[in-house]
Design an enzyme around this catalytic site. Structure first.
Site, PDB file in Angstrom:
ATOM      1  N   ALA A  35       0.833  -1.208   0.000  1.00  0.00           N
ATOM      2  CA  ALA A  35       0.000   0.000   0.000  1.00  0.00           C
ATOM      3  C   ALA A  35       0.864   1.252   0.000  1.00  0.00           C
ATOM      4  CB  ALA A  35      -0.915  -0.010   1.210  1.00  0.00           C
ATOM      5  N   LYS A 117      -9.977 -11.917  -1.718  1.00  0.00           N
ATOM      6  CA  LYS A 117      -8.710 -11.897  -2.439  1.00  0.00           C
ATOM      7  C   LYS A 117      -7.583 -12.088  -1.430  1.00  0.00           C
ATOM      8  CE  LYS A 117      -6.144  -9.150  -5.798  1.00  0.00           C
ATOM      9  NZ  LYS A 117      -4.869  -9.165  -5.103  1.00  0.00           N
TER      10      LYS A 117
HETATM   11  S1  IVH Z   1      -8.848 -14.701  -9.680  1.00  0.00           S
HETATM   12  C1  IVH Z   1      -6.961 -13.103 -14.028  1.00  0.00           C
HETATM   13  N1  IVH Z   1      -9.356 -15.063  -7.169  1.00  0.00           N
HETATM   14  O1  IVH Z   1      -4.961 -11.765  -7.042  1.00  0.00           O
HETATM   15  C2  IVH Z   1      -6.583 -13.427 -12.653  1.00  0.00           C
HETATM   16  N2  IVH Z   1      -7.257 -14.114  -7.760  1.00  0.00           N
HETATM   17  O2  IVH Z   1      -4.623  -9.588  -9.412  1.00  0.00           O
HETATM   18  C3  IVH Z   1      -7.719 -14.085 -11.965  1.00  0.00           C
HETATM   19  N3  IVH Z   1      -5.821 -13.607  -5.837  1.00  0.00           N
HETATM   20  O3  IVH Z   1      -2.793 -13.028  -9.435  1.00  0.00           O
HETATM   21  C4  IVH Z   1      -7.401 -14.289 -10.545  1.00  0.00           C
HETATM   22  N4  IVH Z   1      -7.202 -14.333  -4.291  1.00  0.00           N
HETATM   23  O4  IVH Z   1      -2.656 -13.954  -7.057  1.00  0.00           O
HETATM   24  C5  IVH Z   1      -8.466 -14.609  -8.065  1.00  0.00           C
HETATM   25  N5  IVH Z   1      -9.950 -15.449  -4.972  1.00  0.00           N
HETATM   26  C6  IVH Z   1      -9.055 -15.023  -5.858  1.00  0.00           C
HETATM   27  C7  IVH Z   1      -7.808 -14.508  -5.483  1.00  0.00           C
HETATM   28  C8  IVH Z   1      -6.931 -14.058  -6.466  1.00  0.00           C
HETATM   29  C9  IVH Z   1      -6.024 -13.795  -4.533  1.00  0.00           C
HETATM   30  C10 IVH Z   1      -4.622 -12.973  -6.427  1.00  0.00           C
HETATM   31  C11 IVH Z   1      -3.966 -13.805  -7.494  1.00  0.00           C
HETATM   32  C12 IVH Z   1      -3.996 -12.985  -8.753  1.00  0.00           C
HETATM   33  C13 IVH Z   1      -4.242 -11.600  -8.230  1.00  0.00           C
HETATM   34  C14 IVH Z   1      -5.108 -10.833  -9.196  1.00  0.00           C
END
Ligand code: IVH
Length: 678
Positions: A35, A117
């Site tokens: 951040a 996330k």
């Molecule tokens: S979906 C196209 N789901 O966040 C990428 N990502 O900026 C789709 N991440 O590189 C990723 N929790 O490392 C997805 N529940 C979640 C996630 C997640 C953490 C991270 C992941 C990804 C980044 C996306």
């Protein structure tokens, strides 16, 4: 800043961003949080937007990602591992939906899927005929590192997956996040400390560092966790919800707070709910992922740059940000300890605007090495008050000033003494008295700030939010809102009450100042004399006018005021000559306090009559009664004497009633009194 200075700032920012980016991407280390790093990047971007001629091709704003380390084998991803675009506000979320609708020329059907996330590292797991064959980092998105042996040490990652009758693929690409729980992070850091090694900044860093150890035994010694969230290619399911169900079915752990949301406003609610509850989770999350649920629509939406159009990361407001230290001032505690407090350029941290942070003691200033004018990292976790956690010395311009603990107490001018790590006012009563004076300042007969009880004043002083009475008028909602036990609403109420009561009548103002021996009555008579001198017909008076005129009064003149004896006159005289008091008054003026003229009622039927109130009144408060008497030209006295005209006898009247009887003063009951006021 002139152009030359701006260029200097840009150069410094570039170097610093480059340094942290390299540490982060290539060595999985970081000295500041994501951040705080983002706020530096934003500052650079803003400056470059304003002065595009200062953009150079080597600027970190012109480059992406980190480079893979040489030590691991490389694997090309079958489909690139992309990232998500970020949104930080509801508006940005609405814009995201609009963009999709424009692209589809239709509403987004089938709703969204919302999940947390995790703040860890993305990996891809390649299963061949149900057996884990390879595990790969994201790398630069196209090429990742082969960290199979290390991933195999993570218990959450199945080495073998269950066969499914419906979806039976020879090769299955599972994507998810490797992370470290908060508890494990603390354990690892304690161990580092015990061994005298450097501690890590956050769980993400340790997770990343542990994953990329060349020796899998080291990875195994740190308990890492894993959540799956998707696939590396289309596996033929209708929507994302089914994909999560399928992952669970074949034996993968999937974060359990995922849910289908029917529209954008529910998605926003989901994010806001978790922003409040994030501290309760046993792992770090930095936002939520919102994705179009239906896979056919998600596919149709395609990609913009490195990110899918159909998904977005709706981030929580960062717990850290960078800002500048405008000043370091000193605040006195109840026991006389002087605490340095940093005044900051207002900055948003974890959803609220922060304007200051306590520096605890002089040693803390030395430890941080903070100077006035420095750019610093401010952080705030959960409901705790903000702290300065880091000083970005690389951004110094040479104009920064060292803080010096004053030799004399800022409150009463006594000598400052050192006591261990603390500095104290040598006058033992100073701290406690200062508190009492502040409490008096906001009390009923004075500024009458009902939202600021003694406990709250204490709290504000302890947190370094106010150092003197004038600071009250600079408080911001964000300062109050973050304190435990307060919310947006109660903070808002306090702020609007303060704004409302910035205007005060002259007697109340004089009474509020805690001038020795000046009670409400004396404040009244002095105010009257002052008003005559200043001939106030004007609506409002300046605090500075009061100061100037009061300083002009000679001792003799003060003594001439009715009921002001030589002792009181001396105290009043001394108070207004004192430098600290003069400064307080100037600060009150600067911070917006104004004196309003009292509207005297034309009817002065009680002129010259002296009242004493005793016992409780039923129809009005004592304060109201006093005000009414004065408005009609009468005076109120605290004690019964031969000069008293009326003693108003309320409920459970005490010794004043006896005294009135003794002196033969006329006694009246509340009803008669009310008649007189009509
Ligand atoms: S979906 C196209 N789901 O966040 C990428 N990502 O900026 C789709 N991440 O590189 C990723 N929790 O490392 C997805 N529940 C979640 C996630 C997640 C953490 C991270 C992941 C990804 C980044 C996306």
């Amino acid at each position: 800043m002139d152009k030359k200075e701006i260029k200097k700032r840009i150069d410094r920012l570039k170097k610093l961003i480059e340094k942290h980016r390299d540490l982060y991407h290539t060595y999985d280390r970081s000295e500041i949080s994501d951040a705080a790093f983002d706020t530096l990047k934003n500052e650079l971007e803003e400056l470059e937007n304003k002065y595009p001629d200062l953009i150079t091709p080597d600027s970190p704003t012109q480059k992406v990602g980190g480079r893979p380390l040489k030590k691991f084998g490389k694997i090309v991803h079958k489909n690139p591992m992309l990232s998500l675009n970020d949104a930080f506000s509801e508006e940005e979320m609405k814009k995201w939906e609009e963009k999709m609708e424009n692209y589809l020329k239709d509403k987004v059907k089938g709703g969204f899927y919302a999940e947390l996330k995790m703040d860890g590292l993305a990996v891809e797991l390649i299963y061949k005929n149900g057996i884990l064959e390879k595990g790969v980092t994201r790398g630069d998105g196209k090429i990742g590192e082969d960290i199979t042996d290390n991933l195999k040490t993570i218990k959450d990652i199945p080495l073998k997956i269950e066969k499914d009758r419906k979806i039976n693929k020879e090769e299955l690409l599972v994507r998810g996040e490797v992370y470290m729980t908060k508890a494990e992070f603390e354990r690892v850091n304690k161990e580092q400390e015990k061994n005298g090694w450097k501690t890590y900044a956050n769980p993400r860093n340790v997770a990343a560092g542990s994953l990329r150890q060349l020796d899998p035994k080291i990875t195994a010694s740190r308990k890492l966790s894993f959540y799956a969230y998707g696939f590396g290619e289309d596996i033929g399911l209708e929507n994302h919800k089914e994909e999560h169900e399928f992952l669970r079915k074949i034996g993968f752990p999937v974060e359990e707070n995922d849910e289908e949301v029917k529209d954008l406003s529910e998605a926003i609610k989901f994010r806001n709910k978790w922003e409040k509850k994030r501290e309760k989770l046993s792992y770090e999350v930095d936002g939520v992922v919102i994705r179009v649920n239906r896979n056919d629509i998600f596919e149709r939406l395609g990609f913009v740059g490195k990110a899918p159009r159909g998904g977005i990361a709706y981030k929580f407001s960062p717990k850290e940000a960078t800002t500048k230290v405008k000043n370091i001032r000193v605040q006195i505690g109840r026991t006389g300890i002087l605490t340095p407090v940093a005044d900051l350029k207002p900055v948003e941290v974890a959803g609220v605007i922060i304007t200051h942070a306590t520096l605890h003691n002089f040693d803390e200033i030395k430890r941080l090495g903070v100077k006035i004018g420095d750019t610093v990292v401010v952080s705030r976790a959960g409901d705790v008050i903000p702290k300065i956690t880091n000083v970005l010395k690389e951004l110094r311009e040479g104009k920064e000033k060292e803080f010096k603990m004053p030799n004399v107490c800022p409150v009463d001018g006594s000598k400052v003494e050192k006591d261990g790590v603390y500095f104290k006012c040598s006058n033992k009563k100073c701290g406690a008295r200062h508190r009492e004076e502040l409490q008096h300042f906001v009390a009923r007969g004075a500024f009458d700030l009902r939202g600021l009880g003694p406990k709250i004043i204490d709290r504000f002083l302890d947190e370094g939010m106010i150092a003197d009475a004038a600071d009250i008028f600079l408080l911001k909602q964000g300062d109050i809102e973050i304190l435990e036990g307060f919310g947006k609403k109660s903070a808002d109420n306090i702020i609007s009450e303060i704004a409302e009561k910035k205007e005060i009548t002259l007697p109340r103002f004089l009474y509020a100042l805690s001038i020795p021996q000046v009670g409400e009555e004396t404040a009244h008579v002095i105010a009257e004399q002052l008003a005559r001198k200043l001939k106030i017909e004007r609506e409002k008076l300046k605090v500075n006018d009061i100061l100037r005129e009061m300083q002009k009064f000679s001792l003799e003149e003060l003594q001439e005021i009715k009921d002001v004896g030589p002792k009181v006159a001396k105290d009043v005289y001394d108070w207004f000559q004192e430098k600290n008091n003069e400064e307080l008054l100037k600060k009150l003026e600067k911070n917006g306090v104004e004196i309003k003229a009292e509207k005297k009622e034309i009817n002065l039927k009680l002129e010259g009559k002296i009242f004493v109130l005793t016992g409780g009144l039923e129809k009005m408060s004592r304060e109201e009664a006093k005000e009414k008497i004065r408005k009609l030209g009468g005076d109120v006295s605290e004690s019964v004497s031969k000069k008293t005209d009326y003693v108003v006898i309320g409920k459970e009247a005490g010794s004043k009633k006896e005294k009135a009887k003794e002196l033969g003063v006329k006694m009246i009951r509340e009803e008669e009194f009310l008649e007189m006021l009509k």
